[in-house]
Design an enzyme around this catalytic site. Structure first.
Site, PDB file in Angstrom:
ATOM      1  N   SER A 264       0.834  -1.197   0.000  1.00  0.00           N
ATOM      2  CA  SER A 264       0.000   0.000   0.000  1.00  0.00           C
ATOM      3  C   SER A 264       0.869   1.247   0.000  1.00  0.00           C
ATOM      4  O   SER A 264       2.071   1.182   0.261  1.00  0.00           O
ATOM      5  CB  SER A 264      -0.907   0.010   1.233  1.00  0.00           C
ATOM      6  N   LYS A 265       0.224   2.368  -0.266  1.00  0.00           N
ATOM      7  CA  LYS A 265       1.002   3.607  -0.375  1.00  0.00           C
ATOM      8  C   LYS A 265       1.681   3.986   0.945  1.00  0.00           C
ATOM      9  O   LYS A 265       2.679   4.681   0.954  1.00  0.00           O
ATOM     10  CB  LYS A 265       0.150   4.749  -0.914  1.00  0.00           C
ATOM     11  N   ARG A 266       1.126   3.494   2.039  1.00  0.00           N
ATOM     12  CA  ARG A 266       1.726   3.830   3.345  1.00  0.00           C
ATOM     13  C   ARG A 266       2.977   2.997   3.637  1.00  0.00           C
ATOM     14  O   ARG A 266       3.782   3.358   4.479  1.00  0.00           O
ATOM     15  CB  ARG A 266       0.724   3.595   4.488  1.00  0.00           C
ATOM     16  N   ASP A 267       3.089   1.830   2.963  1.00  0.00           N
ATOM     17  CA  ASP A 267       4.226   0.950   3.237  1.00  0.00           C
ATOM     18  C   ASP A 267       5.550   1.612   2.914  1.00  0.00           C
ATOM     19  O   ASP A 267       6.541   1.411   3.597  1.00  0.00           O
ATOM     20  CB  ASP A 267       4.120  -0.343   2.413  1.00  0.00           C
TER      21      ASP A 267
END
Ligand code: GLU
Length: 509
Positions: A264-267
């Site tokens: 995900s973009k947060r990773d």
């Protein structure tokens, strides 16, 4: 070998920046098209105006451009099948929706959002978490299947808002072949009556996607696994229109480096690597970092991405874009999710950096060093440092001692390795260096070896302190190469400065 003319599309929605999984989808489409002398199309799917994000379309196009994935047809590139932005094709969808109503494959539904919410909430209270508008429930709703024909006509004439829904057949097996997954069978009883056309006069993704794939003569639909659940509906729509179905290929998910979830973009920022091709700044000013700005080469990024879900079946790992085109087949794309590996990504970048000509690297770095550094010297610095670097900037950061005197000395190493006689050995070695006439790497090395044997000294006892005096650090490229590059005067003067400095450190300790 595909039997029909290959026309494929990458169809992003401008709802945010393009994640690297999206770039991989674009890449596989591109490789497949080029391999089969086909056409690669970019189509912007912006029918969901509530999710539109300012700047996302520009971001997507710029990212693909940076990667070298250039479309044959797309926004701004004239083609026979344009326009390539769905909102600009708005006028064409209603007729298709009407066609489905006329053939009893779809129907009008007049239920208001409030009515639908109420039913969903009541269903939830009764333990039904996911109420669906489907073959059973539709008979209790306000639509053209349940209302008298005259009522429907009146509602339409009064311009009461409506949506058009797919009339999902009861208990039919939808079968389609996926190039990557084989046969997929889904029973229609598990599918709902999806909205095809919305009350705002826009088609939904499903209708617009099918109509455009048909209108643009798309031969193969290559897209992410997250669209697999939509494929049965799409297949039914092709059948409902009486159109030939394209081939389908649903690509595996990209997984987090740790654990099994979807990347995900947060990773990225959590684990310290980019998830986006280029920097993305949200309207709130939050920055998500990109590969481009981190200093990755686009060809290294693309090479790494190609291997997330595909392999050539050999041990070769370094592939140029042309070689990827040559080797790529959908049959070698795996079904299983592909775990993203940031270390491997770095490795690809290192391989590409090492393979770059010194001249090319010097050109990249020329604006980062002072004008007084000659092109020739910068090229030599690149040659010396590139084996140990990941990004071009590492060359001048880690090799700053090739441009100027060391600003500090490795204290830990000094306290560990500086023996009582080290100063004396270094002074002697300095004397030897002073007498070398041809100050090239080979001659320095020969003298060094003579010096060791004459004085009965070990390699490390001389080389490490010599390195620390000249460079300040305890590791780096070949020390004789460094010395030859800096020149006799500079080496001698650094040794003197270094010795003074170390005496001071020792004194303070
Ligand atoms: N617009 C969809 C997306 O954002 C396209 C899915 C497809 O390729 O059919 O990914």
């Amino acid at each position: 070998m595909p039997s029909k003319e290959v026309r494929v599309r990458f169809a992003p929605s401008p709802t945010g920046p393009l994640h690297m999984g999206g770039v991989r989808t674009a890449l596989y489409n591109y490789l497949f098209a080029k391999k089969h002398n086909g056409t690669f199309i970019i189509r912007i799917e912006d029918t969901d105006q509530t999710r539109f994000v300012e700047g996302a379309q520009e971001y997507i196009l710029e990212s693909l451009k940076w990667c070298g994935i250039s479309p044959d047809e797309g926004p701004g590139i004239e083609g026979k099948y344009g326009p390539y932005i769905q909102s600009e094709r708005k006028g064409s969808y209603q007729d298709f929706a009407q066609q489905l109503i006329d053939t009893d494959k779809a129907y009008y539904a007049f239920d208001t959002p409030e009515e639908l919410d109420k039913i969903r909430n009541e269903a939830k209270k009764m333990g039904m978490a996911n109420w669906q508008y489907n073959v059973v429930s539709r008979m209790n709703m306000r639509n053209s299947l349940t209302l008298p024909k005259s009522d429907v006509e009146k509602l339409l004439a009064d311009e009461v808002p409506y949506v058009i829904r797919m009339k999902m057949p009861r208990n039919e097996d939808v079968r389609f072949h996926d190039v990557i997954r084989g046969w997929v069978v889904v029973n229609t009883n598990n599918l709902d009556d999806k909205v095809l056309f919305k009350s705002d006069g826009m088609p939904t993704y499903h209708l617009a996607n099918i109509v455009d794939d048909y209108s643009m003569k798309i031969s193969h639909v290559i897209r992410g696994e997250e669209w697999l659940p939509s494929a049965p509906l799409h297949v039914l729509l092709y059948d409902a229109f009486g159109w030939e179905r394209p081939e389908f290929a649903h690509l595996p998910l990209l997984l987090k480096p740790d654990g099994n979830g979807k990347l995900s973009k947060r990773d990225g920022d959590r684990l310290g690597f980019p998830v986006f091709p280029i920097d993305w700044k949200t309207s709130e000013g939050e920055l998500f970092s990109g590969y481009r700005e981190k200093g990755y080469f686009p060809d290294a990024f693309i090479n790494m991405l190609a291997f997330l879900g595909w392999n050539p079946g050999t041990t070769q790992e370094i592939f140029s874009l042309e070689q990827l085109i040559d080797s790529f087949t959908l049959e070698r794309v795996s079904k299983a999710g592909a775990k993203f590996d940031p270390e491997k990504t770095k490795w690809f970048q290192q391989q590409y950096l090492r393979a770059k000509a010194d001249k090319t690297l010097a050109a990249i770095l020329s604006s980062s060093v002072s004008n007084s550094v000659s092109d020739e010297n910068l090229e030599t610095i690149c040659k010396l440092m590139k084996e140990r670097a990941t990004f071009p900037e590492d060359i001048i950061n880690d090799g700053s001692y090739l441009l100027e005197n060391p600003s500090s000395y490795d204290k830990k190493m000094i306290s560990k390795k500086w023996k009582s006689n080290t100063d004396e050995i270094m002074n002697k070695w300095k004397e030897t260096l002073l007498h070398i006439e041809n100050f090239d790497s080979q001659t320095i090395e020969t003298n060094f070896k003579d010096f060791l044997s004459k004085n009965e000294l070990g390699f490390g006892a001389v080389l490490l302190p010599f390195r620390i005096l000249v460079t300040g650090v305890s590791a780096g490229p070949g020390m004789f190469d460094i010395a030859a590059f800096l020149g006799k005067q500079e080496v001698i003067s650094r040794m003197e400065i270094g010795l003074n400095h170390i005496t001071k450190i020792k004194h303070e300790a």
